[in-house]
Design a protein around this motif. Structure first.
Motif, short mmCIF file in Angstrom:
data_model
loop_
_atom_site.label_atom_id
_atom_site.label_comp_id
_atom_site.label_asym_id
_atom_site.label_seq_id
_atom_site.Cartn_x
_atom_site.Cartn_y
_atom_site.Cartn_z
N ARG A 180 -17.10 -27.80 22.87
CA ARG A 180 -16.75 -28.56 21.66
C ARG A 180 -17.98 -28.75 20.77
N ASN A 181 -19.12 -29.04 21.39
CA ASN A 181 -20.35 -29.19 20.61
C ASN A 181 -20.76 -27.88 19.95
N TYR A 183 -18.72 -25.37 19.21
CA TYR A 183 -17.72 -25.09 18.18
C TYR A 183 -18.05 -25.85 16.89
N GLN A 184 -18.39 -27.11 17.02
CA GLN A 184 -18.71 -27.93 15.85
C GLN A 184 -20.00 -27.45 15.17
N LYS A 185 -20.96 -27.05 15.99
CA LYS A 185 -22.23 -26.57 15.45
C LYS A 185 -22.05 -25.29 14.65
N SER A 188 -18.76 -26.08 11.89
CA SER A 188 -18.84 -27.34 11.14
C SER A 188 -17.48 -28.05 11.09
N ASN A 189 -16.56 -27.65 11.95
CA ASN A 189 -15.24 -28.28 12.03
C ASN A 189 -15.21 -29.32 13.15
N ASP A 190 -14.37 -30.32 12.98
CA ASP A 190 -14.21 -31.36 14.00
C ASP A 190 -13.40 -30.80 15.17
N PRO A 191 -13.94 -30.86 16.40
CA PRO A 191 -13.22 -30.29 17.55
C PRO A 191 -12.13 -31.21 18.10
#
Length: 255
Positions: A180-181, A183-185, A188-191
């Protein structure tokens, strides 16, 4: 009662028992050193609400030690006479009380539930017993979230206790946290609310993503999905293997 207290009191009682079997003359060098352990034992027993003992003996010993140069010969003889009688009474009391205190300690020991950590593991059992931090470089460890650290520590405890299924589940939660971290990195979307598979699809189509890492997450997806099954049970190999995967994923992400 804490184990440390039990051990210390046991040692002090052992000294007292030796003393009651073979009492030393009150003017011997023995009493130059016995004051401190007597005081320690007295304080420990009082803190545990066990009956006090020997207060007057300790007071006289302390008085002699602190004021020996100032006391007259007559005063010292008076103290020695009183001390001799008190020591006799104290020894008689200790002979009666030591078995009671020992019985109290045994009862306290019986209450303490002790487990033996398993060393039958391909992981380092010493590191497992001391916590997950030892499996990582300090620079990597410091970058992890507190939740990831706590979950890894729980995983270590579970493996040490041969609780394979909880170990695999809590360790896989760390891997999912990294996904999740990551993916967000990258996006730039909220997981939040995103499924493992949908995050992987987006990462596979993203030019900035490390595709080798994404493939690794994809491989672990099947293991993660099997954990969701209500009847799943994991073997030792699967639990330790998941822990190894977590170490590799964390080192890759935080390096």
């Amino acid at each position: 009662m804490e184990l440390e207290n039990i051990f210390n009191i046991g040692c002090l009682l052992g000294n007292c028992k030796i003393w009651t079997i073979s009492p030393k003359p009150f003017d011997s060098p023995f009493y130059q050193t016995i004051l401190i352990p007597l005081n320690i034992l007295k304080n420990k027993l009082e803190n545990l609400e066990i009956q006090e003992y020997g207060n007057e003996v300790i007071d006289i010993l302390k008085q002699k030690k602190d004021n020996e140069e100032e006391l007259s010969k007559k005063d010292i003889e008076k103290l020695n006479k009183r001390l001799k009688q008190l020591l006799k009474e104290l020894i008689e009391n200790l002979i009666k009380r030591i078995p009671i205190w020992e019985d109290r300690i045994i009862n306290e020991l019986i209450k303490i539930k002790v487990v033996k950590l398993s060393t039958d593991t391909i992981l380092n059992p010493e590191k497992l017993s001391l916590g997950a931090e030892l499996f990582f470089d300090i620079k990597i460890w410091d970058k992890m979230s507190n939740l990831e650290k706590d979950d890894l520590d729980d995983g270590c405890r579970c493996i040490s206790l041969q609780a394979w299924t909880p170990a695999a589940m809590i360790t896989m939660r760390v891997i999912e946290s990294v996904l999740r971290n990551y993916y967000q990195k990258i996006t730039s979307n909220d997981p939040v609310g995103k499924m493992w598979g949908s995050m992987l699809i987006e990462l596979k189509n993203h030019q900035s993503a490390n595709q080798k890492l994404v493939e690794y997450f994809d491989y672990l997806k099947d293991i993660r999905n099997s954990i969701q099954h209500p009847d799943v049970r994991f073997s030792q190999f699967e639990a330790e293997d998941t822990f190894h995967h977590a170490i590799h994923i964390l080192n890759t992400f935080y390096s």
